[in-house]
Design a protein around this motif. Structure first.
Motif, PDB file in Angstrom:
ATOM      1  N   ILE A 183      68.207  22.483  39.263  1.00 18.51           N
ATOM      2  CA  ILE A 183      66.933  22.565  40.027  1.00 18.51           C
ATOM      3  C   ILE A 183      67.600  22.008  41.520  1.00 18.51           C
ATOM      4  O   ILE A 183      68.280  21.141  41.607  1.00 18.51           O
ATOM      5  N   GLY A 184      66.899  22.717  42.484  1.00 19.66           N
ATOM      6  CA  GLY A 184      67.063  22.198  43.802  1.00 19.66           C
ATOM      7  C   GLY A 184      68.565  22.189  44.319  1.00 19.66           C
ATOM      8  O   GLY A 184      69.360  23.313  44.587  1.00 19.66           O
ATOM      9  N   ASN A 185      69.500  21.095  44.234  1.00 23.99           N
ATOM     10  CA  ASN A 185      70.617  21.032  44.394  1.00 23.99           C
ATOM     11  C   ASN A 185      71.552  21.146  43.144  1.00 23.99           C
ATOM     12  O   ASN A 185      71.830  20.264  42.617  1.00 23.99           O
ATOM     13  N   GLU A 186      71.633  22.537  42.975  1.00 24.54           N
ATOM     14  CA  GLU A 186      72.265  22.845  41.667  1.00 24.54           C
ATOM     15  C   GLU A 186      73.823  22.545  41.883  1.00 24.54           C
ATOM     16  O   GLU A 186      74.423  22.919  43.008  1.00 24.54           O
ATOM     17  N   GLY A 187      74.501  22.389  40.860  1.00 23.22           N
ATOM     18  CA  GLY A 187      75.923  21.959  40.861  1.00 23.22           C
ATOM     19  C   GLY A 187      76.315  21.701  39.711  1.00 23.22           C
ATOM     20  O   GLY A 187      75.754  21.042  38.722  1.00 23.22           O
ATOM     21  N   LEU A 188      77.836  21.420  39.664  1.00 25.64           N
ATOM     22  CA  LEU A 188      78.281  20.821  38.528  1.00 25.64           C
ATOM     23  C   LEU A 188      79.196  19.585  38.852  1.00 25.64           C
ATOM     24  O   LEU A 188      79.715  19.382  39.881  1.00 25.64           O
ATOM     25  N   VAL A 189      78.853  18.388  38.147  1.00 31.58           N
ATOM     26  CA  VAL A 189      79.460  17.174  38.382  1.00 31.58           C
ATOM     27  C   VAL A 189      80.107  16.321  37.481  1.00 31.58           C
ATOM     28  O   VAL A 189      79.555  16.555  36.228  1.00 31.58           O
ATOM     29  N   LEU A 190      81.109  16.025  37.818  1.00 33.16           N
ATOM     30  CA  LEU A 190      82.138  15.104  36.703  1.00 33.16           C
ATOM     31  C   LEU A 190      81.673  13.510  37.000  1.00 33.16           C
ATOM     32  O   LEU A 190      81.752  13.076  38.082  1.00 33.16           O
ATOM     33  N   LEU A 207      81.124  21.588  41.918  1.00 32.32           N
ATOM     34  CA  LEU A 207      81.011  22.863  42.313  1.00 32.32           C
ATOM     35  C   LEU A 207      79.385  22.716  42.803  1.00 32.32           C
ATOM     36  O   LEU A 207      78.682  21.854  42.290  1.00 32.32           O
ATOM     37  N   GLN A 208      78.892  23.328  43.905  1.00 35.70           N
ATOM     38  CA  GLN A 208      77.676  23.578  44.334  1.00 35.70           C
ATOM     39  C   GLN A 208      77.126  24.869  44.403  1.00 35.70           C
ATOM     40  O   GLN A 208      77.974  25.858  44.908  1.00 35.70           O
TER      41      GLN A 208
END
Length: 480
Positions: A318-325, A340-341
């Motif tokens: 949603i919105g600020n889509e991305g992959l976060v560790l 990643l964003q």
């Protein structure tokens, strides 16, 4: 080469509802300083500068050619205007005298003019790198003898310990058990349709009852525990007031010998990732928030930095889509690192980590394609991506196959040849022109070279959920 695999058809959905969401979710955004910018009169020059200043505070910049002129003008711009203190009347914009913050009407109109000038009137379909092969690709189909004409299945999960399959539906909220002959038994009625089932070693299942599916911040989702083995299958509350919980995973994050529960509370504009500390009989003892961020659609737990403690990786859609560790700090919390964003038009739906090229690093398999929002047009950048892990989870895109409305991908060695293949579903597929993309099996023939098979099952329905496990215990992964 011959191999035995089974494609289990359990539930399908013929209505336009889906668990994942793509919305604005930009609360708390603050524009970069741009109020003093003097317009040059060049629509493109002014537009590029202002969009970079105002439209990247909360999410990745969306290229103008990612959407059509009509979608920008009639849907996206009116939605975004509210976050920058611009009022709307239809597709017209104005500034209230009391709205002193946000963006000036002059700058806003320059942004509108920019998108209206350079956005395309239509999006061209993506070029298919390898045509689909319509065949069964070694799969055989099993389905129940009696199925309703319309099913609203919200999740499906195979229990590898018993070979049984469990599903939940949206309308009745039932949790149904399917035996090895695909005969159904309704175990219990859940507070709402389940979006995820997490099997436990003690015979219990942690179930995410999603609550309301529509895009509102109404946190009535619940996490419940269901005993799958005893005669009393009544769900027991673990936690309530959850913002659209779409997944739970369990791991011993504090190394006390007991698993905690991580919940992806997708929400709409408000959501988060939560850590639940539970005691005996899964009774809630403590609830911590790992991240106050809407849009968490999937999480994976693993010891990513090899320090002996389980960590988290979370995909936001949603919105600020991305992959976060999220790395475990050994003190009950986590430190975050953005990997990643993605732009908010992607509609990120799933990810998996697998060593696709046998170099010892876990690569990223990623799908995007949630398409039940204001921009309901086919998008050529939706599909299946593979990002190569060049080391320390630095991901670089290496492969892409366009799939309209891609919903989920699962990698496994389906044909027992030693490399990873990929199965995908697309709930928002192009059902008019290319229904075969609804289920595609990508057979890896050489490293990063795939033969895509369109398994002919689209006539049986549309899928929002998929699971892979060895149902018939023949040592080969099955799909349900």
């Amino acid at each position: 080469m011959s191999f035995k695999r089974t494609y289990f058809h359990i539930g399908y959905l013929l209505a336009g509802t889906f668990l994942l969401s793509l919305g604005a979710g930009f609360e708390g955004c603050k524009p970069k300083p741009a109020a003093s910018y003097q317009l040059t009169g060049d629509t493109i020059v002014d537009g590029k500068y202002l969009t970079q200043q105002y439209c990247t505070n909360c999410h990745a910049l969306v290229p103008a050619d990612a959407l059509t002129k009509d979608v920008w003008r009639m849907h996206v711009m009116p939605t975004m205007a509210d976050y920058l203190k611009i009022s709307t009347y239809g597709s017209e914009f104005f500034k209230k005298p009391t709205d002193t913050g946000g963006i000036s009407l002059t700058h806003w109109q320059a942004i509108v003019d920019y998108y209206n000038k350079i956005a395309p009137t239509e999006l061209k379909p993506a070029k298919i790198p390898t045509p689909l092969v319509a065949d069964w690709a070694g799969f055989t189909l099993r389905k129940p003898n009696d199925m309703p004409d319309v099913s609203f299945t919200t999740t499906v999960a195979g229990d590898p310990s018993t070979g049984k399959i469990y599903t939940s539906d949206l309308v009745a909220g039932n949790l149904t058990e399917w035996d090895n002959d695909l005969k159904p038994t309704v175990l219990t009625t859940l507070p709402s349709g389940a979006s995820n089932i997490q099997f436990q070693k003690d015979g219990n299942a942690i179930v995410s009852a999603v609550g309301r599916l529509d895009h509102v911040d109404y946190p009535n989702g619940r996490i419940v525990s269901v005993n799958l083995k005893s005669g009393d299958n009544k769900p027991a509350d673990v936690a309530g007031d959850m913002p659209r919980p779409v997944q739970t995973i369990t791991a011993d994050f504090d190394k006390d010998g007991k698993n905690e529960i991580v919940v992806c509370g997708e929400g709409y504009k408000k959501g988060g990732v939560y850590l639940l500390k539970v005691g005996a009989d899964n009774k809630l003892e403590k609830r911590n928030t790992i991240a106050y961020r809407a849009g968490a659609v999937q999480a994976v737990s693993q010891d990513f930095n090899k320090d002996g403690w389980p960590d988290l990786m979370v995909l936001y859609g949603i919105g600020n889509e991305g992959l976060v560790l999220y790395l475990n700090d050994h003190k009950g919390g986590f430190t975050s690192k953005d990997l990643l964003q993605f732009p908010p038009v992607n509609g990120s739906t799933s990810f998996q980590l697998a060593d696709m090229d046998h170099d010892g690093n876990l690569d990223l398999i990623y799908t995007c394609g949630y398409n039940f929002h204001d921009t309901r047009i086919l998008k050529p950048y939706h599909g299946l991506y593979i990002y190569k892990n060049t080391g320390d989870f630095n991901f670089k895109q290496q492969w892409f196959y366009p799939i309209n409305g891609a919903t989920k991908a699962i990698a496994a060695d389906f044909d027992s040849d030693g490399d990873m293949d990929i199965a995908t579903i697309a709930f928002f597929a192009d059902m008019k022109s290319n229904p075969g993309e609804e289920f595609i099996y990508f057979e890896q023939q050489k490293p990063m070279q795939f033969k895509p098979h369109s398994v002919p099952v689209s006539k049986y329905g549309r899928w929002m959920s998929m699971d892979v496990t060895d149902i018939n215990k023949d040592g080969k992964p099955d799909i349900c």
